[in-house]
Write a protein that holds these residues in place. Structure first.
Motif, short mmCIF file in Angstrom:
data_model
loop_
_atom_site.label_atom_id
_atom_site.label_comp_id
_atom_site.label_asym_id
_atom_site.label_seq_id
_atom_site.Cartn_x
_atom_site.Cartn_y
_atom_site.Cartn_z
N ASP A 79 0.74 -1.40 0.18
CA ASP A 79 -0.16 -0.11 0.53
C ASP A 79 0.53 1.45 0.04
O ASP A 79 1.07 1.81 -0.55
N TYR A 80 2.09 1.35 0.71
CA TYR A 80 2.50 2.42 0.64
C TYR A 80 3.32 2.79 -0.68
O TYR A 80 3.70 3.86 -0.77
N PHE A 81 3.97 1.77 -1.17
CA PHE A 81 4.94 1.63 -2.69
C PHE A 81 3.30 2.26 -3.33
O PHE A 81 4.01 3.28 -4.49
N PHE A 82 2.38 1.84 -4.11
CA PHE A 82 1.07 2.13 -4.52
C PHE A 82 1.02 3.33 -3.64
O PHE A 82 0.93 3.91 -5.88
N ALA A 83 1.14 3.60 -3.01
CA ALA A 83 0.64 5.79 -2.91
C ALA A 83 1.87 6.37 -3.55
O ALA A 83 1.76 7.56 -4.44
N ARG A 84 3.58 5.34 -3.01
CA ARG A 84 4.91 6.26 -3.80
C ARG A 84 4.63 6.93 -5.87
O ARG A 84 4.11 7.89 -5.97
N ILE A 85 4.13 5.61 -6.30
CA ILE A 85 4.41 5.26 -7.10
C ILE A 85 2.75 6.79 -8.19
O ILE A 85 3.49 6.85 -8.94
N SER A 86 1.47 6.45 -7.52
CA SER A 86 0.61 7.46 -7.68
C SER A 86 0.76 8.46 -7.81
O SER A 86 0.33 9.39 -8.38
N GLU A 87 1.83 8.98 -6.28
CA GLU A 87 1.72 10.69 -6.08
C GLU A 87 2.83 10.25 -6.91
O GLU A 87 3.03 12.18 -7.94
N GLN A 88 3.72 9.99 -7.57
CA GLN A 88 4.86 10.36 -8.60
C GLN A 88 4.22 10.09 -9.75
O GLN A 88 5.13 11.15 -10.34
N TYR A 89 3.25 9.38 -10.16
CA TYR A 89 2.87 9.73 -11.77
C TYR A 89 1.84 11.14 -11.85
O TYR A 89 2.37 11.29 -12.58
N ILE A 90 1.39 11.07 -10.55
CA ILE A 90 0.59 12.71 -10.52
C ILE A 90 1.29 13.55 -11.10
O ILE A 90 1.49 14.62 -11.83
N ASP A 91 2.38 13.51 -10.39
CA ASP A 91 3.10 14.93 -10.25
C ASP A 91 3.94 14.78 -12.24
O ASP A 91 4.23 16.28 -12.67
N GLU A 92 4.26 14.14 -12.50
CA GLU A 92 4.75 13.49 -13.73
C GLU A 92 4.03 14.25 -14.85
O GLU A 92 4.22 14.80 -15.58
#
Length: 382
Positions: free
Chosen positions: A326-339
């Protein structure tokens, strides 16, 4: 703890995943509410509901009073009636999640998450997560539309001006040149020819476009069409990467919320597949489900599909090994949103000068074509 009946959350066979709608224009697609169903409540209204309800419950107000306050704040009669119906079902002894399910305005994803929240005593936390999920979704869409709206407005306005010149201005000059006779410059003849073609074929062209739009609207529900269009869309420079990251961010955010609610991984993938609405991810998740049933880890199952970047696969592998998916899914989601936000701003800044230059050349060519014969006639009189 009571047993949850998972079978009732399966997608109905009459509306399989391959029957969902596909992308329209890029701006329309980016501005669209992805509501997991055509009759569902909009993302903005869901965000308001979950945010207000979680805040009121956290403040110690019971569910009945919270819903009364939320219902009273609704301006539209349709929304007010919806929340009153949900409130009445809850008062009659129906659980909150089942009341939402009976309304037909909420996704399987939300209903399942809320039922888990009710049974684990963490309804407020699940409501907060759902509010954040839709808040991020709405915020992301607003930023994308904000970045693309100006270039699109400029493009539409300029194309309208070009159409007006070809449809009304050029024919006027053409009549004048015909009266004077003589040989017209090739560029003038070409522009007048284009104008006459548009004038004579405007209605057939309009009907043809309407027919094509109708056929595409019908075909967009087929699996082959969805597969073809999504594949072509991904190959568009920059725009394809933006679309990919948008859906990957939504997929990761959905998985984060479901896993945070202690929903089993296989069930979380199944629910995400039902609601993602994007063929490359949706079709891959079916195969991923089968692989996980056979004992394969998630990262290995995703690795066989090109839609998932290598960096994402590596992060999920670490998440599985550390039991922090869940933590890594959150990190990936935030990163893609910023991109997505950065690349959308880049696309917008690139489009503006190209649109201005391209349309400036078209308008300039039309003006030169119209005034060139006048200059030649002026010189001949001298």
């Amino acid at each position: 703890m009571p047993t949850i009946d998972l079978s009732r959350y399966e997608k109905k066979k009459t509306t399989p995943p391959t029957q969902k709608g596909n992308q329209g224009g890029l701006l329309a697609f980016l501005n669209k509410d992805i509501n997991f169903g055509s009759k569902e409540l909009s993302d903005k209204k869901k965000e308001f509901l979950y945010l207000e309800l979680s805040s009121l419950l956290q403040a110690g107000i019971n569910l009945k009073s919270s819903f009364e306050l939320i219902t009273a704040s609704q301006e539209k009669e349709k929304d007010k009636q919806l929340f009153q119906d949900i409130q009445e079902r809850v008062l009659q002894g129906t659980s909150f999640s089942q009341a939402l399910e009976k309304s037909g305005k909420f996704s399987v994803y939300e209903i399942f998450s809320l039922e888990i929240g009710e049974e684990t005593g963490k309804l407020t936390e699940v409501l907060q997560d759902l509010a954040k999920f839709y808040q991020n979704k709405v915020k992301q869409r607003r930023k994308i539309v904000s970045s693309l709206s100006y270039p699109c407005i400029v493009l539409c306005t300029s194309m309208g001006a070009v159409f007006f010149m070809l449809e009304f201005v050029v024919p006027m000059f053409g009549d004048i040149f015909t009266r004077f006779g003589g040989q017209l410059p090739w560029i003038t003849s070409m522009i007048i020819s284009i104008s006459k073609t548009m004038e004579g074929n405007f209605l057939p062209a309009f009907l043809l476009c309407a027919a094509v739009a109708g056929v595409l609207r019908y075909l967009r529900k087929t699996e082959r069409f969805r597969k073809t269009v999504s594949g072509l869309l991904l190959k568009i420079p920059l725009a394809g990467n933006i679309v990919q990251k948008i859906y990957l961010a939504r997929f990761c955010n959905s998985m984060r919320l479901l896993i945070s609610a202690h929903i089993p991984l296989l069930r979380a993938i199944s629910l995400s597949r039902q609601m993602i609405g994007y063929y490359p991810i949706e079709s891959s998740l079916q195969k991923v489900e089968d692989d996980i049933l056979q004992g394969h880890p998630l990262h290995q199952s995703l690795q066989q599909f090109s839609i998932y970047p290598a960096k994402m696969i590596m992060l999920l592998k670490i998440g599985e090994e550390s039991n922090k998916l869940d933590y890594f899914f959150a990190r990936i989601s935030e990163q893609y949103i910023d991109e997505v936000e950065y690349k959308t701003a880049t696309l917008s800044s690139m489009m503006e000068p190209f649109i201005v230059i391209f349309l400036g050349l078209i308008v300039g060519t039309i003006l030169i074509a119209m005034y060139l014969p006048m200059f030649e006639m002026s010189n001949s009189f001298h």
